[in-house]
Write a protein that holds these residues in place. Structure first.
Motif, mmCIF file in Angstrom:
data_model
loop_
_atom_site.group_PDB
_atom_site.id
_atom_site.type_symbol
_atom_site.label_atom_id
_atom_site.label_comp_id
_atom_site.label_asym_id
_atom_site.label_seq_id
_atom_site.Cartn_x
_atom_site.Cartn_y
_atom_site.Cartn_z
ATOM 1 N N GLN A 213 0.803 -1.217 0.000
ATOM 2 C CA GLN A 213 0.000 0.000 0.000
ATOM 3 C C GLN A 213 0.842 1.276 0.000
ATOM 4 O OE1 GLN A 213 -3.577 0.051 -0.016
ATOM 5 N NE2 GLN A 213 -3.109 -2.041 -0.625
ATOM 6 N N GLY A 214 2.054 1.179 0.518
ATOM 7 C CA GLY A 214 2.897 2.371 0.618
ATOM 8 C C GLY A 214 2.583 3.202 1.849
ATOM 9 N N ARG A 215 1.683 2.733 2.697
ATOM 10 C CA ARG A 215 1.313 3.462 3.911
ATOM 11 C C ARG A 215 0.866 2.462 4.976
ATOM 12 N NH1 ARG A 215 -4.300 6.278 1.651
ATOM 13 N NH2 ARG A 215 -5.468 4.346 1.399
ATOM 14 N N VAL A 216 0.960 2.893 6.213
ATOM 15 C CA VAL A 216 0.573 2.054 7.344
ATOM 16 C C VAL A 216 -0.284 2.882 8.307
ATOM 17 C CG1 VAL A 216 2.554 0.497 7.216
ATOM 18 C CG2 VAL A 216 2.752 2.625 8.508
ATOM 19 N N GLU A 217 -1.075 2.170 9.113
ATOM 20 C CA GLU A 217 -1.935 2.832 10.094
ATOM 21 C C GLU A 217 -1.122 3.194 11.334
ATOM 22 O OE1 GLU A 217 -5.116 3.657 9.607
ATOM 23 O OE2 GLU A 217 -5.033 2.825 7.580
ATOM 24 N N ARG A 218 -1.177 4.445 11.728
ATOM 25 C CA ARG A 218 -0.473 4.924 12.913
ATOM 26 C C ARG A 218 -1.300 6.011 13.597
ATOM 27 N NH1 ARG A 218 2.268 1.140 12.019
ATOM 28 N NH2 ARG A 218 4.536 0.985 11.765
ATOM 29 N N GLU A 219 -1.009 6.234 14.881
ATOM 30 C CA GLU A 219 -1.586 7.393 15.582
ATOM 31 C C GLU A 219 -0.558 8.507 15.517
ATOM 32 O OE1 GLU A 219 -2.756 7.716 20.004
ATOM 33 O OE2 GLU A 219 -4.583 7.136 18.939
ATOM 34 N N ARG A 220 -0.973 9.612 14.979
ATOM 35 C CA ARG A 220 -0.036 10.699 14.696
ATOM 36 C C ARG A 220 -0.282 11.874 15.631
ATOM 37 N NH1 ARG A 220 0.157 13.441 8.711
ATOM 38 N NH2 ARG A 220 1.944 14.815 8.989
ATOM 39 N N SER A 221 0.791 12.384 16.249
ATOM 40 C CA SER A 221 0.691 13.563 17.112
ATOM 41 C C SER A 221 0.904 14.812 16.281
ATOM 42 C CB SER A 221 1.729 13.495 18.242
ATOM 43 O OG SER A 221 1.456 12.414 19.106
ATOM 44 N N LEU A 222 0.050 15.788 16.505
ATOM 45 C CA LEU A 222 0.103 17.006 15.698
ATOM 46 C C LEU A 222 -0.136 18.223 16.592
ATOM 47 C CD1 LEU A 222 0.253 18.113 12.736
ATOM 48 C CD2 LEU A 222 -2.241 18.032 12.746
ATOM 49 N N ALA A 223 0.746 19.194 16.522
ATOM 50 C CA ALA A 223 0.584 20.445 17.266
ATOM 51 C C ALA A 223 -0.299 21.383 16.457
ATOM 52 C CB ALA A 223 1.939 21.082 17.538
#
Length: 382
Positions: A213-223
């Protein structure tokens, strides 16, 4: 009558490249199309001749056979034509040939084809994040770090989807077009390629982390930065913070939707604030000073005029909410709520009774109301 040289038919030099052949046919197709030459009876035959030439020269194997043997390659069973001589019946494979030119002429206008005829990567989806803030936070603004479950670019294959970061290969089913064609009479029907799902490429050795897929599921932190003055329904866009694209495609966007929580003291209408303040009957009658809170955590002293009634409003300028895109701040409105005392002592009741006996001319609103009631009853009797 001897057949004309296919290169001459398309106005090309022998050995022309595939791109030159396509351009030459495109030009001839527009020039000779029967719909554009209703007054030229020979245009249809010339158009069919150009179609026949293109059908041979666009195919690498047929073109090689023609360059070596000429027209004889497709006559007498030499095999170059794949079982059917082009132009059989005077038509050739018109739908297949002309659809290439139709795509070039109208594909971009109709939105049906990507540059170069391929769709190697797809953009990631946009994401929505609902954020609830307090009125105080909406007033002052805030910086906050949020966690967003999303798809991110696979670090193992750098988004390519192939093990070791290798390059995808052209899909053999659709030859990289992302679509396959099926001939139905005169028309050519296009469908998404079932092998590559429209990407135009396949991965022979998929990445073990993202499975191609070229991508994976992650939880991303964003300011995120919430500016002062936001209100319920405000939408804040973070470009590129959405879901990662497929196989190195661009990321989508993240949209933060603001919901401002109700406040126990203040009510908001746009940039203005309203605060209902209870005052005693004595203060409303005699006048006086009271302290009221402001949204910035401070206090403001307000003078209550003598004889104030419930519902009376007073304005504190620039004590409201800041405008979201600049332009100053709104106002704060104080609304008085005159309280009737409860749980009176015997002495308080005596004093109020005495006060009432002395107040026949001190209640202008009551006097006006009961005068209107008397007039109403008199009119009903009449």
């Amino acid at each position: 009558m001897a057949k004309r040289d296919y290169y001459d038919v398309l106005g090309l030099q022998k050995g022309a490249s595939a791109e030159e052949i396509k351009k030459g046919y495109r030009k001839k197709a527009k020039e000779l199309h029967p719909d554009r030459n209703t007054d030229n009876p020979g245009a249809e035959d010339q158009f069919k001749e150009a179609n026949e030439a293109y059908e041979i020269l666009k195919d690498a194997e047929k073109k090689a056979a023609y360059d070596r043997y000429g027209h004889a390659a497709f006559e007498g069973g030499m095999g170059g034509g794949g079982g059917q001589r082009p132009g059989a019946g005077g038509h050739g494979d018109f739908g297949s040939a002309f659809s290439d030119v139709f795509d070039d002429l109208f594909g971009d206008f109709m939105g049906g084809r990507q540059p170069g005829g391929r769709q190697r990567a797809t953009r990631g989806a946009d994401l929505r994040y609902n954020m609830r803030v307090s009125l105080e936070e909406a007033y002052a603004g805030l910086k906050k770090t949020i966690s967003v479950p999303t798809s991110v670019t696979c670090t193992k294959c750098s988004g390519s989807g192939a093990e070791g970061g290798g390059e995808p290969t052209t899909c053999p089913t659709c030859s990289g077009m992302g679509k396959v064609r099926a001939q139905q009479g005169f028309f050519t029907v296009e469908r998404t390629c079932p092998t590559c799902s429209g990407l135009g490429q396949i991965i022979k050795n998929p990445c073990s982390e993202c499975h191609g897929q070229g991508r994976v599921e992650r939880e991303r932190s964003l300011a995120v930065n919430i500016p002062p003055g936001v209100e319920t329904g405000t939408r804040i866009r973070h470009s590129g913070a959405g879901e990662a694209g497929m196989r190195g495609g661009p990321s989508g966007d993240l949209y933060i939707f603001i919901d401002v929580a109700a406040h126990p003291i203040f009510e908001r209408e746009g940039v203005n604030l309203f605060c209902r303040v209870p005052v005693s009957m004595a203060t409303a009658a005699l006048g006086g000073d009271i302290e009221v809170p402001t949204i910035d955590g401070g206090r403001s002293r307000v003078k209550i005029p003598e004889g104030s009634q419930s519902g009376r409003q007073m304005r504190l300028r620039s004590k409201g909410m800041p405008a979201l895109r600049g332009g100053g701040a709104g106002d704060m409105f104080i609304e008085l709520a005159v309280e009737t005392p409860v749980n009176l002592t015997h002495r308080q009741k005596e004093l109020l009774k005495e006060f009432e006996d002395l107040s026949e001319e001190n209640n202008p609103e009551s006097e006006g109301f009961f005068k209107s009631v008397k007039n109403f009853w008199d009119s009903m009797k009449g």
